[in-house]
Design a protein around this motif. Structure first.
Motif, PDB file in Angstrom:
ATOM      1  N   ALA A  96     -41.571  -4.369 -68.506  1.00  0.00           N
ATOM      2  CA  ALA A  96     -42.275  -3.216 -68.250  1.00  0.00           C
ATOM      3  C   ALA A  96     -43.788  -3.661 -67.715  1.00  0.00           C
ATOM      4  O   ALA A  96     -44.174  -2.339 -67.085  1.00  0.00           O
ATOM      5  CB  ALA A  96     -42.594  -2.522 -69.698  1.00  0.00           C
ATOM      6  N   THR A  97     -44.200  -4.472 -67.679  1.00  0.00           N
ATOM      7  CA  THR A  97     -45.553  -5.045 -67.113  1.00  0.00           C
ATOM      8  C   THR A  97     -45.666  -5.752 -65.765  1.00  0.00           C
ATOM      9  O   THR A  97     -46.686  -6.571 -65.645  1.00  0.00           O
ATOM     10  CB  THR A  97     -46.426  -5.497 -68.232  1.00  0.00           C
ATOM     11  OG1 THR A  97     -45.810  -6.864 -68.861  1.00  0.00           O
ATOM     12  CG2 THR A  97     -46.600  -4.606 -69.577  1.00  0.00           C
ATOM     13  N   GLN A  98     -44.453  -6.104 -65.280  1.00  0.00           N
ATOM     14  CA  GLN A  98     -44.375  -7.030 -64.078  1.00  0.00           C
ATOM     15  C   GLN A  98     -45.379  -6.503 -62.819  1.00  0.00           C
ATOM     16  O   GLN A  98     -45.906  -7.353 -62.154  1.00  0.00           O
ATOM     17  CB  GLN A  98     -43.001  -6.912 -63.432  1.00  0.00           C
ATOM     18  CG  GLN A  98     -41.982  -7.815 -64.457  1.00  0.00           C
ATOM     19  CD  GLN A  98     -42.569  -9.141 -64.399  1.00  0.00           C
ATOM     20  OE1 GLN A  98     -42.561  -9.789 -63.548  1.00  0.00           O
ATOM     21  NE2 GLN A  98     -42.630  -9.647 -65.670  1.00  0.00           N
ATOM     22  N   SER A  99     -45.616  -5.283 -62.947  1.00  0.00           N
ATOM     23  CA  SER A  99     -46.630  -4.763 -61.912  1.00  0.00           C
ATOM     24  C   SER A  99     -48.132  -4.876 -62.020  1.00  0.00           C
ATOM     25  O   SER A  99     -48.775  -4.407 -61.386  1.00  0.00           O
ATOM     26  CB  SER A  99     -46.338  -3.498 -61.597  1.00  0.00           C
ATOM     27  OG  SER A  99     -46.714  -2.558 -62.713  1.00  0.00           O
ATOM     28  N   VAL A 100     -48.365  -5.215 -63.475  1.00  0.00           N
ATOM     29  CA  VAL A 100     -49.689  -5.277 -63.881  1.00  0.00           C
ATOM     30  C   VAL A 100     -50.224  -6.626 -63.067  1.00  0.00           C
ATOM     31  O   VAL A 100     -49.783  -7.838 -63.523  1.00  0.00           O
ATOM     32  CB  VAL A 100     -49.912  -5.508 -65.411  1.00  0.00           C
ATOM     33  CG1 VAL A 100     -51.615  -5.675 -65.720  1.00  0.00           C
ATOM     34  CG2 VAL A 100     -49.494  -3.996 -65.940  1.00  0.00           C
TER      35      VAL A 100
END
Length: 335
Positions: free
Chosen positions: A268-272
């Motif tokens: 869920a946090t790959q784009s952070v």
């Protein structure tokens, strides 16, 4: 029996706390960290209560209540607090009441029971499913009422919508009960906190949450916030570590409450990006950056702010720096 806030705000100033983050250190290290925090001069401490880390990179999740018992014996001054325990699924509220009463006795009155409605990440392990937010808050409110009932002494029989308690009694009950804190994120939780809590807990500097707490009966009670920070003499190393271990925090509460495991948080946090974390978390060794990160909490009305140093193996360096540099800067700014 009376319930009081054993670690209320210092007159005219904001209390600064230290977080024993169980997701990023093992049990012996956590105890050593809080001993160091007491020596460094922190005003209070809080402890997360997890079955899983948020991300695999954090690497730990010891049983918080054993850590707290050990910390109570290893320290003498610093207040202790769960931040937060969920009393609905993984633990029955009658057992939470017993644990909290025992901790208050072990710590000679230094314990506060911080409660919240929990996350799927930790509660799914007992196999009861993860109810929707409305049901979770119903369960939470009933659980807090049970804990309050047991704190009142005597036998308790309770047959409610979600829980049954049969002839329960706390046989070791302290003269001064542990204050109950309730974590809030919206109107319903603020209403529960205003009615049933001795203090309010929030992880974002939102004045509207404190205003709602006040309207529901919380005026004049302590309000405790929490802030992640990442100290390192090498600012770029701090940014990398914040991204590696704390990018989960950018998901927002509705997401974070429902994801089931560290792999889900990773996906869920790959784009952070690291630069996102550099904007969200004070990184490096400039005390003014840390002061400015605390300021929104003070301006929103929080009386206490607990810092989370990101990185389990960096705690002692952070605490040394806290004693010499950070705590004097914070107290100079906020009393």
């Amino acid at each position: 029996m009376t319930s009081t806030n054993s670690s209320g705000p210092a007159p005219g100033g904001t209390r600064i706390g230290y977080t024993m983050m169980t997701e990023q250190a093992g049990p012996k290290d956590l105890v050593a960290h809080v001993v160091h925090a007491e020596e460094a001069g922190y005003d209070f401490s809080v402890t997360s209560d997890h079955y899983f880390p948020w991300l695999a990179e954090q690497g730990h999740a010891p049983y918080a209540w054993s850590v707290l018992g050990a910390a109570a014996q290893a320290t003498s001054r610093i207040p202790l607090m769960t931040y937060v325990t969920c009393p609905t699924t993984r633990y029955h509220p009658a057992v939470i009441a017993q644990k909290a009463a025992t901790m208050q006795l072990l710590s000679d009155g230094r314990f506060r029971l911080g409660l919240g409605s929990g996350e799927n990440l930790n509660e799914h392990v007992v196999g009861g499913g993860w109810p929707n937010a409305g049901v979770r808050l119903e369960m939470f409110e009933e659980a807090v009422e049970i804990i309050r009932g047991l704190f009142g002494g005597g036998y308790l029989d309770h047959h409610g919508t979600h829980y049954d308690v049969e002839s329960a009694k706390l046989w070791d009950l302290p003269d001064t009960l542990p204050p109950i804190g309730v974590a809030v994120s919206g109107p319903r939780s603020c209403a529960i906190a205003g009615r049933l809590a001795d203090l309010v807990i929030a992880t974002e500097p939102k004045a509207e949450l404190l205003d709602a707490f006040d309207r529901e009966g919380g005026a004049g009670k302590p309000r405790v916030g929490q802030l992640p920070v990442c100290f390192d003499r090498d600012r770029e190393a701090a940014v990398r570590r914040a991204h590696e271990q704390f990018r989960w925090s950018q998901g927002g509460w509705p997401v974070n409450a429902n994801l089931p495991n560290p792999a889900a948080f990773d996906a869920a946090t790959q784009s952070v990006r690291p630069e996102d974390m550099a904007e969200a978390v004070p990184c490096g060794d400039d005390p003014e950056a840390f002061v400015e990160a605390v300021r929104p909490y003070v301006e929103a009305g929080f009386t206490e702010v607990a810092l989370v140093q990101i990185g389990g193996d960096t705690q002692h360096a952070f605490l040394d720096w806290s004693e010499k540099t950070l705590l004097p800067a914070l107290r100079g700014a906020f009393g």
